[in-house]
Design an enzyme around this catalytic site. Structure first.
Site, PDB file in Angstrom:
ATOM      1  CB  ALA A 157      -0.909   0.003   1.224  1.00 19.52           C
ATOM      2  CB  ALA A 158       2.629   3.000  -2.573  1.00 19.97           C
ATOM      3  CB  SER A 159       1.775   7.856  -1.475  1.00 20.00           C
ATOM      4  OG  SER A 159       2.410   7.787  -2.735  1.00 20.00           O
ATOM      5  CB  ALA A 214      -1.656   2.498  -6.629  1.00 18.48           C
ATOM      6  CD  GLN A 215      -5.216  -0.345  -0.900  1.00 27.52           C
ATOM      7  OE1 GLN A 215      -5.037   0.671  -0.233  1.00 27.52           O
ATOM      8  NE2 GLN A 215      -6.015  -1.315  -0.491  1.00 27.52           N
ATOM      9  CE  LYS A 227       0.638   0.625  -9.048  1.00 24.13           C
ATOM     10  NZ  LYS A 227       1.891   0.907  -9.783  1.00 24.13           N
ATOM     11  CG  ASP A 229       8.994   5.551  -7.926  1.00 20.60           C
ATOM     12  OD1 ASP A 229       9.859   6.054  -7.189  1.00 20.60           O
ATOM     13  OD2 ASP A 229       7.842   5.270  -7.525  1.00 20.60           O
TER      14      ASP A 229
END
Length: 413
Positions: free
Chosen positions: A162-164, A166-167, A182, A288
Protein backbone atom coordinates in the site's frame (compact mmCIF):
# COMPACT_ATOMS: atom_id res chain seq x y z
CA UNK A 1 35.11 32.68 21.64
CA UNK A 2 33.03 29.55 21.09
CA UNK A 3 30.44 29.36 18.34
CA UNK A 4 26.92 29.00 19.73
CA UNK A 5 24.21 27.38 17.62
CA UNK A 6 20.48 27.44 18.18
CA UNK A 7 18.98 27.63 14.72
CA UNK A 8 17.18 24.94 12.73
CA UNK A 9 19.80 22.74 10.91
CA UNK A 10 19.76 23.29 7.17
CA UNK A 11 19.42 19.63 6.10
CA UNK A 12 16.54 19.00 8.48
CA UNK A 13 14.91 22.25 7.38
CA UNK A 14 15.16 21.12 3.76
CA UNK A 15 13.41 17.88 4.56
CA UNK A 16 10.52 19.64 6.26
CA UNK A 17 10.21 22.28 3.55
CA UNK A 18 9.94 19.61 0.86
CA UNK A 19 7.26 17.76 2.79
CA UNK A 20 5.11 20.57 4.10
CA UNK A 21 5.24 22.72 0.97
CA UNK A 22 3.38 19.98 -0.90
CA UNK A 23 0.78 19.68 1.84
CA UNK A 24 0.19 23.25 2.97
CA UNK A 25 0.00 24.93 -0.42
CA UNK A 26 -2.83 22.76 -1.67
CA UNK A 27 -5.38 25.28 -0.33
CA UNK A 28 -4.37 27.65 -3.11
CA UNK A 29 -4.59 24.86 -5.69
CA UNK A 30 -7.57 22.92 -4.38
CA UNK A 31 -8.81 20.28 -6.82
CA UNK A 32 -12.28 18.94 -5.88
CA UNK A 33 -12.42 15.43 -7.39
CA UNK A 34 -15.64 14.29 -5.66
CA UNK A 35 -18.61 15.49 -3.54
CA UNK A 36 -16.75 14.20 -0.47
CA UNK A 37 -14.28 17.10 -0.74
CA UNK A 38 -14.23 19.05 2.51
CA UNK A 39 -12.59 22.30 3.50
CA UNK A 40 -12.62 20.97 7.04
CA UNK A 41 -10.49 17.98 6.06
CA UNK A 42 -8.06 20.28 4.31
CA UNK A 43 -7.76 22.56 7.33
CA UNK A 44 -7.31 19.53 9.56
CA UNK A 45 -4.41 18.24 7.46
CA UNK A 46 -2.80 21.67 7.37
CA UNK A 47 -3.22 22.06 11.12
CA UNK A 48 -1.45 18.77 11.72
CA UNK A 49 1.41 19.89 9.47
CA UNK A 50 1.73 23.28 11.15
CA UNK A 51 1.68 21.71 14.62
CA UNK A 52 4.35 19.19 13.60
CA UNK A 53 6.57 21.97 12.23
CA UNK A 54 6.15 24.10 15.33
CA UNK A 55 7.02 21.26 17.71
CA UNK A 56 10.00 20.25 15.60
CA UNK A 57 11.43 23.77 15.33
CA UNK A 58 11.10 24.14 19.10
CA UNK A 59 12.80 20.77 19.62
CA UNK A 60 15.80 21.76 17.51
CA UNK A 61 16.03 25.22 19.04
CA UNK A 62 15.88 24.28 22.70
CA UNK A 63 17.58 20.87 22.59
CA UNK A 64 20.67 22.36 20.92
CA UNK A 65 20.61 25.77 22.56
CA UNK A 66 23.99 26.95 23.85
CA UNK A 67 26.00 24.02 22.49
CA UNK A 68 29.09 24.57 20.31
CA UNK A 69 28.42 23.19 16.84
CA UNK A 70 31.74 21.31 16.78
CA UNK A 71 31.23 19.55 20.13
CA UNK A 72 30.51 15.82 20.59
CA UNK A 73 27.49 16.67 22.76
CA UNK A 74 26.00 18.79 19.97
CA UNK A 75 26.43 15.99 17.42
CA UNK A 76 24.92 13.39 19.77
CA UNK A 77 21.89 15.53 20.61
CA UNK A 78 21.47 16.59 16.97
CA UNK A 79 21.16 12.93 15.95
CA UNK A 80 18.54 12.38 18.66
CA UNK A 81 16.53 15.41 17.54
CA UNK A 82 16.78 14.29 13.91
CA UNK A 83 15.32 10.91 14.89
CA UNK A 84 12.47 12.39 16.97
CA UNK A 85 11.63 14.82 14.18
CA UNK A 86 11.72 12.09 11.53
CA UNK A 87 9.27 10.03 13.60
CA UNK A 88 6.94 13.06 13.84
CA UNK A 89 7.16 13.48 10.08
CA UNK A 90 6.38 9.79 9.56
CA UNK A 91 3.33 10.05 11.81
CA UNK A 92 2.19 13.16 9.93
CA UNK A 93 2.50 11.37 6.58
CA UNK A 94 0.58 8.34 7.82
CA UNK A 95 -2.23 10.46 9.28
CA UNK A 96 -2.59 12.88 6.35
CA UNK A 97 -2.10 10.09 3.79
CA UNK A 98 -2.19 10.68 0.05
CA UNK A 99 0.37 13.10 -1.24
CA UNK A 100 1.99 13.66 2.15
CA UNK A 101 3.07 10.03 1.87
CA UNK A 102 4.38 10.65 -1.66
CA UNK A 103 6.33 13.67 -0.40
CA UNK A 104 7.70 11.58 2.47
CA UNK A 105 8.83 8.92 0.00
CA UNK A 106 10.58 11.59 -2.03
CA UNK A 107 12.35 13.00 1.04
CA UNK A 108 13.52 9.51 2.06
CA UNK A 109 15.22 9.07 -1.32
CA UNK A 110 17.28 12.27 -1.09
CA UNK A 111 20.93 12.16 -0.19
CA UNK A 112 20.81 15.72 1.13
CA UNK A 113 18.72 14.92 4.22
CA UNK A 114 20.05 13.41 7.48
CA UNK A 115 20.20 9.60 7.67
CA UNK A 116 17.69 9.59 10.51
CA UNK A 117 15.09 11.03 8.11
CA UNK A 118 15.85 8.79 5.14
CA UNK A 119 15.88 5.61 7.26
CA UNK A 120 12.70 6.45 9.19
CA UNK A 121 10.72 7.61 6.15
CA UNK A 122 11.86 4.66 4.02
CA UNK A 123 9.04 2.67 5.65
CA UNK A 124 6.63 4.74 3.52
CA UNK A 125 7.87 3.04 0.34
CA UNK A 126 5.28 0.28 0.59
CA UNK A 127 3.71 0.52 4.05
CA UNK A 128 1.25 3.38 3.72
CA UNK A 129 -2.15 3.13 5.40
CA UNK A 130 -4.33 0.95 3.10
CA UNK A 131 -7.67 1.94 1.65
CA UNK A 132 -10.83 0.28 2.98
CA UNK A 133 -11.55 -2.93 1.03
CA UNK A 134 -15.19 -1.93 0.43
CA UNK A 135 -13.94 0.98 -1.66
CA UNK A 136 -11.59 -1.35 -3.54
CA UNK A 137 -14.34 -3.90 -4.25
CA UNK A 138 -16.86 -1.33 -5.48
CA UNK A 139 -14.32 0.31 -7.78
CA UNK A 140 -13.13 -2.99 -9.30
CA UNK A 141 -16.74 -4.06 -9.99
CA UNK A 142 -17.43 -0.64 -11.50
CA UNK A 143 -14.32 -0.80 -13.70
CA UNK A 144 -14.45 -4.43 -14.80
CA UNK A 145 -18.24 -4.83 -14.90
CA UNK A 146 -18.27 -8.12 -13.00
CA UNK A 147 -18.39 -9.25 -9.40
CA UNK A 148 -15.10 -10.43 -7.91
CA UNK A 149 -16.44 -13.99 -7.59
CA UNK A 150 -17.03 -14.11 -11.35
CA UNK A 151 -13.40 -13.21 -12.16
CA UNK A 152 -11.31 -14.61 -9.32
CA UNK A 153 -11.09 -17.95 -7.51
CA UNK A 154 -9.89 -16.01 -4.48
CA UNK A 155 -8.99 -12.39 -3.75
CA UNK A 156 -6.89 -11.40 -0.73
CA UNK A 157 -8.59 -8.45 0.97
CA UNK A 158 -5.33 -7.48 2.70
CA UNK A 159 -3.03 -5.54 0.35
CA UNK A 160 0.45 -6.92 -0.27
CA UNK A 161 1.63 -3.33 -0.80
CA UNK A 162 0.00 0.00 0.00
CA UNK A 163 1.84 3.04 -1.27
CA UNK A 164 0.81 6.68 -1.31
CA UNK A 165 -1.05 6.54 -4.61
CA UNK A 166 -2.04 2.94 -5.21
CA UNK A 167 -2.25 -0.36 -3.43
CA UNK A 168 -1.80 -3.92 -4.65
CA UNK A 169 -3.80 -7.08 -3.87
CA UNK A 170 -2.95 -10.73 -4.53
CA UNK A 171 -5.57 -12.84 -6.34
CA UNK A 172 -6.07 -15.88 -8.56
CA UNK A 173 -8.02 -15.90 -11.82
CA UNK A 174 -10.53 -18.61 -12.69
CA UNK A 175 -7.87 -20.24 -14.92
CA UNK A 176 -5.55 -20.56 -11.87
CA UNK A 177 -3.16 -17.79 -12.89
CA UNK A 178 -1.84 -15.78 -9.94
CA UNK A 179 -2.18 -12.04 -10.47
CA UNK A 180 -1.51 -8.76 -8.72
CA UNK A 181 -4.35 -6.22 -8.83
CA UNK A 182 -3.25 -2.59 -8.61
CA UNK A 183 -5.91 -0.06 -7.73
CA UNK A 184 -5.99 3.69 -7.18
CA UNK A 185 -8.77 5.15 -4.98
CA UNK A 186 -9.96 8.54 -6.20
CA UNK A 187 -10.54 10.03 -2.77
CA UNK A 188 -6.84 10.17 -2.07
CA UNK A 189 -6.36 12.99 -4.55
CA UNK A 190 -8.80 15.68 -3.51
CA UNK A 191 -6.03 18.06 -2.49
CA UNK A 192 -3.06 17.59 -4.82
CA UNK A 193 -0.50 20.34 -5.10
CA UNK A 194 -0.54 21.77 -8.61
CA UNK A 195 3.18 21.54 -9.30
CA UNK A 196 3.09 17.78 -8.67
CA UNK A 197 -0.04 17.12 -10.73
CA UNK A 198 1.76 16.21 -13.96
CA UNK A 199 3.96 13.59 -12.31
CA UNK A 200 1.16 12.12 -10.23
CA UNK A 201 -1.18 11.99 -13.24
CA UNK A 202 1.25 9.55 -14.85
CA UNK A 203 0.98 7.26 -11.83
CA UNK A 204 -2.82 7.51 -11.93
CA UNK A 205 -3.09 6.32 -15.55
CA UNK A 206 -2.84 2.53 -15.43
CA UNK A 207 -3.37 2.22 -19.18
CA UNK A 208 -0.14 4.18 -19.69
CA UNK A 209 1.59 2.19 -16.96
CA UNK A 210 0.60 -1.05 -18.67
CA UNK A 211 2.00 0.22 -21.99
CA UNK A 212 5.23 1.24 -20.24
CA UNK A 213 5.45 -2.19 -18.67
CA UNK A 214 5.13 -3.90 -22.03
CA UNK A 215 7.77 -1.61 -23.53
CA UNK A 216 10.15 -2.49 -20.69
CA UNK A 217 9.39 -6.20 -21.08
CA UNK A 218 10.09 -6.02 -24.82
CA UNK A 219 13.38 -4.16 -24.24
CA UNK A 220 14.60 -6.95 -21.95
CA UNK A 221 12.99 -9.92 -23.74
CA UNK A 222 16.42 -11.45 -24.42
CA UNK A 223 17.67 -10.90 -20.87
CA UNK A 224 17.23 -14.09 -18.85
CA UNK A 225 17.63 -12.33 -15.48
CA UNK A 226 15.12 -9.48 -15.82
CA UNK A 227 11.41 -10.22 -15.33
CA UNK A 228 8.56 -7.79 -15.96
CA UNK A 229 5.01 -8.89 -15.00
CA UNK A 230 2.71 -9.81 -17.89
CA UNK A 231 -0.32 -7.50 -18.33
CA UNK A 232 -3.88 -8.87 -18.46
CA UNK A 233 -5.43 -6.28 -20.75
CA UNK A 234 -8.99 -7.60 -20.51
CA UNK A 235 -8.88 -6.89 -16.74
CA UNK A 236 -7.14 -3.53 -16.96
CA UNK A 237 -8.67 -0.04 -17.03
CA UNK A 238 -7.43 3.45 -16.25
CA UNK A 239 -8.11 2.80 -12.55
CA UNK A 240 -7.46 -0.97 -12.20
CA UNK A 241 -4.32 -2.75 -13.39
CA UNK A 242 -4.15 -6.56 -13.45
CA UNK A 243 -0.74 -8.15 -13.95
CA UNK A 244 1.14 -11.39 -13.37
CA UNK A 245 2.01 -11.99 -9.72
CA UNK A 246 5.79 -12.17 -9.22
CA UNK A 247 7.20 -13.06 -5.83
CA UNK A 248 10.50 -11.81 -4.44
CA UNK A 249 12.20 -9.70 -1.78
CA UNK A 250 13.37 -6.10 -1.89
CA UNK A 251 16.69 -5.69 -3.66
CA UNK A 252 18.25 -4.22 -0.51
CA UNK A 253 17.25 -7.16 1.70
CA UNK A 254 20.80 -8.41 2.21
CA UNK A 255 19.81 -10.97 4.87
CA UNK A 256 17.41 -12.64 2.42
CA UNK A 257 20.07 -12.71 -0.30
CA UNK A 258 22.64 -14.30 1.97
CA UNK A 259 20.04 -16.76 3.29
CA UNK A 260 19.30 -17.88 -0.27
CA UNK A 261 23.06 -18.00 -1.04
CA UNK A 262 22.69 -15.19 -3.58
CA UNK A 263 25.75 -12.96 -3.83
CA UNK A 264 24.67 -9.34 -3.01
CA UNK A 265 27.59 -7.97 -5.00
CA UNK A 266 26.50 -9.93 -8.06
CA UNK A 267 22.95 -8.58 -7.65
CA UNK A 268 24.33 -5.03 -7.42
CA UNK A 269 26.42 -5.50 -10.57
CA UNK A 270 23.45 -6.86 -12.52
CA UNK A 271 21.28 -3.97 -11.30
CA UNK A 272 23.85 -1.44 -12.52
CA UNK A 273 24.03 -3.19 -15.90
CA UNK A 274 20.23 -3.23 -16.22
CA UNK A 275 19.86 0.50 -15.61
CA UNK A 276 22.86 1.29 -17.80
CA UNK A 277 21.13 -0.67 -20.58
CA UNK A 278 17.95 1.36 -20.02
CA UNK A 279 19.87 4.64 -20.31
CA UNK A 280 22.47 3.99 -22.99
CA UNK A 281 20.83 1.36 -25.23
CA UNK A 282 17.05 1.62 -25.00
CA UNK A 283 16.62 5.23 -23.93
CA UNK A 284 13.62 4.19 -21.83
CA UNK A 285 14.19 4.55 -18.10
CA UNK A 286 12.28 3.35 -15.04
CA UNK A 287 11.64 6.57 -13.13
CA UNK A 288 10.86 5.28 -9.63
CA UNK A 289 13.53 2.67 -8.78
CA UNK A 290 13.22 2.46 -4.99
CA UNK A 291 13.80 -0.99 -3.38
CA UNK A 292 10.06 -1.71 -3.17
CA UNK A 293 9.89 -1.64 -6.98
CA UNK A 294 12.86 -3.94 -7.60
CA UNK A 295 12.56 -7.48 -6.26
CA UNK A 296 15.08 -10.31 -6.19
CA UNK A 297 13.62 -13.77 -6.76
CA UNK A 298 15.48 -17.09 -6.40
CA UNK A 299 13.42 -18.29 -9.38
CA UNK A 300 14.93 -18.09 -12.83
CA UNK A 301 17.53 -19.67 -15.09
CA UNK A 302 20.48 -18.36 -13.09
CA UNK A 303 21.03 -17.90 -9.37
CA UNK A 304 18.32 -15.25 -9.26
CA UNK A 305 16.10 -12.95 -11.28
CA UNK A 306 15.34 -9.24 -10.95
CA UNK A 307 11.64 -8.34 -11.01
CA UNK A 308 10.92 -4.77 -12.17
CA UNK A 309 7.62 -3.41 -10.84
CA UNK A 310 5.64 -0.16 -11.06
CA UNK A 311 6.23 1.38 -14.48
CA UNK A 312 3.91 4.33 -13.96
CA UNK A 313 6.77 6.80 -14.31
CA UNK A 314 9.05 6.00 -17.23
CA UNK A 315 11.12 8.50 -19.16
CA UNK A 316 12.12 8.45 -22.82
CA UNK A 317 15.66 9.78 -23.22
CA UNK A 318 16.54 11.30 -26.59
CA UNK A 319 19.69 10.23 -28.42
CA UNK A 320 21.44 13.61 -28.08
CA UNK A 321 21.09 13.58 -24.30
CA UNK A 322 22.24 9.96 -24.02
CA UNK A 323 25.33 10.69 -26.12
CA UNK A 324 26.27 13.67 -23.96
CA UNK A 325 25.62 11.70 -20.78
CA UNK A 326 27.89 8.97 -22.13
CA UNK A 327 30.57 11.59 -22.85
CA UNK A 328 30.20 12.87 -19.29
CA UNK A 329 30.97 9.43 -17.87
CA UNK A 330 33.94 9.13 -20.22
CA UNK A 331 35.23 12.47 -18.95
CA UNK A 332 34.69 11.43 -15.33
CA UNK A 333 36.64 8.20 -15.83
CA UNK A 334 39.46 9.91 -17.74
CA UNK A 335 39.56 12.81 -15.21
CA UNK A 336 39.03 15.30 -18.05
CA UNK A 337 38.00 18.40 -16.09
CA UNK A 338 37.76 20.60 -19.19
CA UNK A 339 35.31 18.22 -20.86
CA UNK A 340 33.29 17.97 -17.63
CA UNK A 341 32.99 21.76 -17.54
CA UNK A 342 32.12 21.86 -21.26
CA UNK A 343 29.37 19.27 -20.80
CA UNK A 344 28.17 21.18 -17.73
CA UNK A 345 27.54 24.12 -20.04
CA UNK A 346 25.70 21.84 -22.44
CA UNK A 347 23.50 20.54 -19.61
CA UNK A 348 22.82 24.10 -18.48
CA UNK A 349 24.44 23.93 -15.03
CA UNK A 350 27.39 26.22 -15.77
CA UNK A 351 29.69 26.66 -12.75
CA UNK A 352 27.90 23.87 -10.91
CA UNK A 353 29.48 21.29 -13.23
CA UNK A 354 32.17 20.90 -10.55
CA UNK A 355 29.62 18.87 -8.57
CA UNK A 356 29.41 16.11 -11.21
CA UNK A 357 32.57 14.28 -10.01
CA UNK A 358 31.45 14.59 -6.36
CA UNK A 359 28.02 13.13 -7.14
CA UNK A 360 29.06 10.31 -9.44
CA UNK A 361 32.59 9.31 -8.41
CA UNK A 362 33.24 10.86 -4.98
CA UNK A 363 36.11 12.92 -6.41
CA UNK A 364 36.76 16.62 -6.82
CA UNK A 365 36.92 18.04 -10.33
CA UNK A 366 40.69 18.50 -9.94
CA UNK A 367 41.35 14.97 -8.65
CA UNK A 368 44.11 12.96 -10.34
CA UNK A 369 43.20 9.63 -8.67
CA UNK A 370 41.47 7.27 -11.06
CA UNK A 371 38.42 5.21 -10.15
CA UNK A 372 39.24 2.08 -8.17
CA UNK A 373 42.37 3.68 -6.75
CA UNK A 374 42.88 5.28 -3.36
CA UNK A 375 42.78 9.06 -3.19
CA UNK A 376 45.81 11.05 -2.16
CA UNK A 377 45.71 12.57 1.32
CA UNK A 378 45.67 16.08 -0.18
CA UNK A 379 42.72 15.13 -2.40
CA UNK A 380 40.82 13.68 0.56
CA UNK A 381 41.29 16.95 2.45
CA UNK A 382 40.15 18.94 -0.59
CA UNK A 383 37.05 16.77 -0.98
CA UNK A 384 36.14 17.24 2.70
CA UNK A 385 36.60 20.99 2.33
CA UNK A 386 34.39 21.07 -0.77
CA UNK A 387 31.67 19.05 0.94
CA UNK A 388 31.87 21.20 4.08
CA UNK A 389 31.54 24.38 2.00
CA UNK A 390 28.54 22.98 0.11
CA UNK A 391 25.42 24.99 0.95
CA UNK A 392 21.79 24.02 0.54
CA UNK A 393 21.27 26.92 -1.86
CA UNK A 394 24.09 25.54 -4.04
CA UNK A 395 22.42 22.15 -4.17
CA UNK A 396 19.08 23.78 -4.92
CA UNK A 397 20.51 25.93 -7.74
CA UNK A 398 22.32 22.94 -9.20
CA UNK A 399 19.20 20.75 -9.18
CA UNK A 400 17.03 23.54 -10.65
CA UNK A 401 19.51 24.02 -13.50
CA UNK A 402 19.54 20.37 -14.56
CA UNK A 403 17.36 19.24 -17.49
CA UNK A 404 14.49 16.90 -16.62
CA UNK A 405 16.27 13.93 -18.24
CA UNK A 406 19.15 14.35 -15.83
CA UNK A 407 16.92 14.63 -12.78
CA UNK A 408 15.28 11.28 -13.39
CA UNK A 409 18.67 9.65 -14.00
CA UNK A 410 19.90 10.93 -10.63
CA UNK A 411 17.20 8.85 -8.97
CA UNK A 412 18.84 5.71 -10.33
CA UNK A 413 22.35 6.57 -9.13
Amino acid sequence: MRKIVSKFPVKAKAAFCLLTASGLSYQANFLPFSPDSSVFQGVLRSSRAIFTIAVTVADYKYSLYGLPKDSDEYRRLLSEVHLRSAKRMLKLCEMNKGFYVKAGQFVSSLRQVPNEYSLTLSSLQDQAVPCDFKVIKEAIISNLGQDLSEIFTWFNEQPIAAASIAQVHHAMLKDNQEVAIKFVPEYRFQWLVSEFTERVSLELDFIQEAKNSETMANNFKNNKIVRVPHIFWDLTTKQVLTMQFCSGHKVDDVEFLKGMKINPEKVANVLVEVFAEMIFIHGFLHGDPHPGNILVSPEGQGDFSLVLLDHGICKKLDEEFRLEYCQLWKALILLDSKMIQHLGERFGVGKYSRYFPIIFTGRTIDSKSGLGKGMLVEEQKKLKQDLKALKMEDISSFMESLPSNFLIILRTE
